[in-house]
Design a protein around this motif. Structure first.
Motif, PDB file in Angstrom:
ATOM      1  N   UNK A  81      44.918  23.458   9.258  1.00 11.18           N
ATOM      2  CA  UNK A  81      45.518  23.716  10.622  1.00 11.18           C
ATOM      3  C   UNK A  81      44.665  24.014  12.012  1.00 11.18           C
ATOM      4  N   UNK A  82      44.599  23.533  13.236  1.00 10.87           N
ATOM      5  CA  UNK A  82      44.141  24.322  14.175  1.00 10.87           C
ATOM      6  C   UNK A  82      44.970  25.039  14.149  1.00 10.87           C
ATOM      7  N   UNK A  83      43.528  26.422  13.988  1.00  9.15           N
ATOM      8  CA  UNK A  83      44.236  27.763  14.228  1.00  9.15           C
ATOM      9  C   UNK A  83      43.712  28.469  15.612  1.00  9.15           C
ATOM     10  N   UNK A  96      52.099  27.636  11.881  1.00  7.28           N
ATOM     11  CA  UNK A  96      52.979  28.336  11.063  1.00  7.28           C
ATOM     12  C   UNK A  96      53.825  27.357   9.835  1.00  7.28           C
ATOM     13  N   UNK A  97      54.320  25.863  10.695  1.00  4.02           N
ATOM     14  CA  UNK A  97      54.472  24.638   9.945  1.00  4.02           C
ATOM     15  C   UNK A  97      53.426  24.656   8.187  1.00  4.02           C
ATOM     16  N   UNK A  98      52.102  24.980   8.717  1.00  2.00           N
ATOM     17  CA  UNK A  98      50.918  24.354   7.233  1.00  2.00           C
ATOM     18  C   UNK A  98      51.055  25.469   7.191  1.00  2.00           C
ATOM     19  N   UNK A  99      51.473  26.500   7.388  1.00  2.00           N
ATOM     20  CA  UNK A  99      51.764  27.866   5.630  1.00  2.00           C
ATOM     21  C   UNK A  99      52.884  27.768   5.085  1.00  2.00           C
ATOM     22  N   UNK A 100      54.204  26.917   5.833  1.00  2.00           N
ATOM     23  CA  UNK A 100      55.528  26.896   5.404  1.00  2.00           C
ATOM     24  C   UNK A 100      54.833  25.672   4.238  1.00  2.00           C
ATOM     25  N   UNK A 101      54.377  25.056   4.598  1.00  4.48           N
ATOM     26  CA  UNK A 101      53.935  23.564   3.847  1.00  4.48           C
ATOM     27  C   UNK A 101      53.037  24.100   2.535  1.00  4.48           C
ATOM     28  N   UNK A 102      52.497  24.447   2.868  1.00  8.81           N
ATOM     29  CA  UNK A 102      50.446  25.038   1.574  1.00  8.81           C
ATOM     30  C   UNK A 102      51.957  25.932   0.851  1.00  8.81           C
ATOM     31  N   UNK A 103      52.200  26.710   0.953  1.00  8.27           N
ATOM     32  CA  UNK A 103      52.739  27.660   1.014  1.00  8.27           C
ATOM     33  C   UNK A 103      53.732  26.807  -0.463  1.00  8.27           C
ATOM     34  N   UNK A 104      54.781  26.535   0.157  1.00  7.06           N
ATOM     35  CA  UNK A 104      55.731  25.781  -0.553  1.00  7.06           C
ATOM     36  C   UNK A 104      55.585  24.715  -1.753  1.00  7.06           C
ATOM     37  N   UNK A 105      54.269  24.436  -1.427  1.00  5.30           N
ATOM     38  CA  UNK A 105      53.175  23.350  -1.703  1.00  5.30           C
ATOM     39  C   UNK A 105      52.449  23.416  -3.045  1.00  5.30           C
ATOM     40  N   UNK A 106      52.261  24.532  -2.637  1.00  3.25           N
ATOM     41  CA  UNK A 106      50.789  25.770  -3.312  1.00  3.25           C
ATOM     42  C   UNK A 106      49.510  25.233  -3.615  1.00  3.25           C
ATOM     43  N   UNK A 326      36.255  29.061   1.496  1.00  9.95           N
ATOM     44  CA  UNK A 326      36.644  29.708   0.902  1.00  9.95           C
ATOM     45  C   UNK A 326      38.709  29.365   1.797  1.00  9.95           C
ATOM     46  N   UNK A 327      39.556  29.581   1.245  1.00 13.07           N
ATOM     47  CA  UNK A 327      40.909  28.815   2.082  1.00 13.07           C
ATOM     48  C   UNK A 327      40.899  30.254   3.263  1.00 13.07           C
ATOM     49  N   UNK A 328      41.969  29.916   3.956  1.00 14.14           N
ATOM     50  CA  UNK A 328      41.878  30.734   4.606  1.00 14.14           C
ATOM     51  C   UNK A 328      43.396  31.934   3.626  1.00 14.14           C
ATOM     52  N   UNK A 329      43.982  33.148   4.703  1.00 14.82           N
ATOM     53  CA  UNK A 329      45.412  33.906   4.202  1.00 14.82           C
ATOM     54  C   UNK A 329      46.230  33.954   4.862  1.00 14.82           C
ATOM     55  N   UNK A 330      47.048  33.715   4.062  1.00 16.71           N
ATOM     56  CA  UNK A 330      48.175  33.937   4.459  1.00 16.71           C
ATOM     57  C   UNK A 330      48.689  34.115   5.845  1.00 16.71           C
TER      58      UNK A 330
END
Length: 365
Positions: A81-83, A96-106, A326-330
Motif C-alpha cells: 500500500x502507498x504509505x 487502513x484497508x491494506x492492514x485489514x486485508x493483510x491481517x485477515x488473510x495472514x 522486511x514487512x511493515x509492522x501493524x
C-alpha cells in the motif's frame, strides 16, 4: 511462496482508488476508480471529497481486481500500500484497508513510497530496472529527478520542484484558458494544433547560476496568465492552441533538458520517465529525441501506467518480497510527506508471525 511473488497493491494518495495485482513483473489486474469528475467543478482535487470517494470505492475495486486476475485473496503472498507521500486523509483510507486485508488473510504488509512505485511500475512493461536508473517523475504534485541504484532501498533525490509541479501548472493554465480540469490531457490535445514557437515563454531555473536539477514552473505559469490577461484586456482574441503549444513546449523543454544533463553528469545510460505528465505526447517525443542524441536509453511506461494506479504499488511490493525486504509492522501509518529516500516503511517480522497464525484460523472466511 512461489519464486514469482503474487502481490496486491493499493494506491490512494490522491483522487484515484487504484488496486493492482502482479506476479513478479507480470501484471494480472489493474483496477481503478476515479473521482476526478467530482473534483472538476472545483477546478482541483478536494481532499475530503477524495477520502470519501476512496471509502466508497475500496472494496468493490479490490473485488474487481481479484476477479480480473482470476485469483482468490488467499492466493496472495503479500499486500502493498502507498504509505506516502500524498493527501493525509486519502492515504489513511488505503493504509487502513491494506492492514485489514493483510491481517485477515495472514499475509505480510508492505507500506511503500508513492514516488518509488512510479519508478518500479516500468518493470511491468520493460522488464527489470537497470541499476542505476535515472528517473524523471512528473505529476500534479511532483516534479523530481531521482537516481535509483536499488528501488527497494536506495533512491537518491537529485532535484525537485521548488514551487508548482509541472502537472499543477498544466491545471492552472487550463483553468485560465477555460479548458476545464484536469489540464494535462486537454492542453496536450490543443497543443497538437498550435505552434510551439509562437510565444517565447520563459524557461525557469535554466540560468548558469541556477540549480542544475531543480524545477520551477510558478514563473512560467504567471507569465502565461499575464500574457492571456493582456490580450483579453486589449479586446484581442486569445490564440488558445498557440498558447497551449508554447506553454507545453516551455515545460517539456526544461524537464527533458535537465533529465538528460543529470544522466550525463552521473554517467547513467538509462532514463525512466513516470508520473501522470509522462502521458504527455510532446514530453515523450522530445525525451526520445534528446535521449537518442545523447546515447541514453529511454524507458516510458504506457500512459495508463504513468498515472496513479495500484499496479505500480503491487510492482514495488513484489520487488520487496522477491528481495526479502522486511514487512511493515501493524502500526504502519500514513505519512503525507514520506521522503523518497524511504522506498518502504519496514517493521518487525515477529509481529506478523504471531498475527498470521491467529488470522489464518479466525478472521477470513
Amino acid at each position: 511462496m512461489t519464486d514469482e511473488p503474487l502481490v496486491l497493491g493499493i494506491e490512494t494518495s490522491c483522487d484515484e482508488t487504484g488496486v493492482g495485482i502482479v506476479r513478479g513483473t507480470t501484471l494480472l489486474a489493474d483496477a481503478v476508480a476515479s473521482s476526478v469528475d467530482e473534483h472538476a467543478r472545483f477546478g482541483g482535487v478536494v481532499p475530503e471529497v477524495a477520502s470519501r470517494a476512496h471509502l466508497e470505492a475500496m472494496v468493490p475495486t479490490i473485488d474487481r481486481a481479484l476477479k480480473e486476475a482470476g485469483i482468490s485473496a488467499r492466493d496472495l503472498d503479500g499486500v502493498a500500500v502507498t504509505a506516502g507521500p500524498g493527501l493525509a486523509g486519502a492515504l489513511l483510507v488505503g493504509v487502513s484497508a491494506a492492514k485489514a486485508y493483510a491481517y485477515a488473510l495472514g499475509k505480510p504488509l508492505y507500506g511503500v513510497n508513492h514516488l518509488a512505485s512510479h519508478i518500479c511500475v516500468d518493470q511491468l512493461e520493460h522488464g527489470a530496472l537497470p541499476e542505476p536508473t535515472m528517473a524523471l517523475l512528473v505529476s500534479g504534485g511532483h516534479s523530481s529527478l531521482l537516481l535509483s541504484t536499488d528501488i527497494t532501498s536506495d533512491v537518491r533525490p537529485m532535484g525537485s520542484t521548488i514551487d508548482d509541479a509541472a502537472g499543477e501548472a498544466f491545471d492552472k493554465i487550463a483553468r485560465v484558458l477555460n479548458l476545464g480540469f484536469p489540464g494535462g490531457p486537454v492542453i496536450d490535445r490543443y497543443a497538437k494544433e498550435g505552434d510551439p514557437g509562437a510565444i517565447a515563454f520563459p524557461r525557469g531555473l535554466t540560468g548558469p547560476r541556477d540549480p542544475a536539477y531543480d524545477f520551477s514552473f510558478s514563473g512560467l505559469k504567471t507569465a502565461v496568465a499575464r500574457w492571456i490577461e493582456a490580450r483579453r484586456a486589449a479586446g484581442e482574441e486569445v490564440p488558445v492552441r498557440d498558447v497551449a503549444a508554447s506553454f507545453q513546449e516551455a515545460v517539456v523543454d526544461v524537464l527533458t533538458r535537465k533529465a538528460v544533463r543529470a544522466c550525463k553528469d552521473e554517467g547513467v545510460d538509462h532514463l525512466m520517465i513516470g508520473g501522470g505528465v509522462a502521458a504527455n505526447s510532446r514530453l515523450r517525443a522530445l525525451a526520445k529525441e534528446r535521449c537518442e542524441a545523447a546515447g541514453i536509453r529511454l524507458r516510458v511506461p504506457r500512459p495508463k501506467l504513468c498515472t496513479d494506479n495500484g499496479a505500480m504499488v503491487a510492482a514495488l511490493g513484489a520487488e520487496m518480497v522477491a528481495r526479502g525486504r522486511a514487512a511493515s509492522s501493524w502500526d504502519l501509518s500514513a505519512d503525507s510527506s514520506l521522503p523518497v529516500t524511504d522506498p518502504h516503511v519496514p517493521g518487525s517480522f515477529h509481529a506478523h508471525d504471531h498475527v498470521h497464525e491467529v488470522s489464518k484460523e479466525n478472521l477470513y472466511s
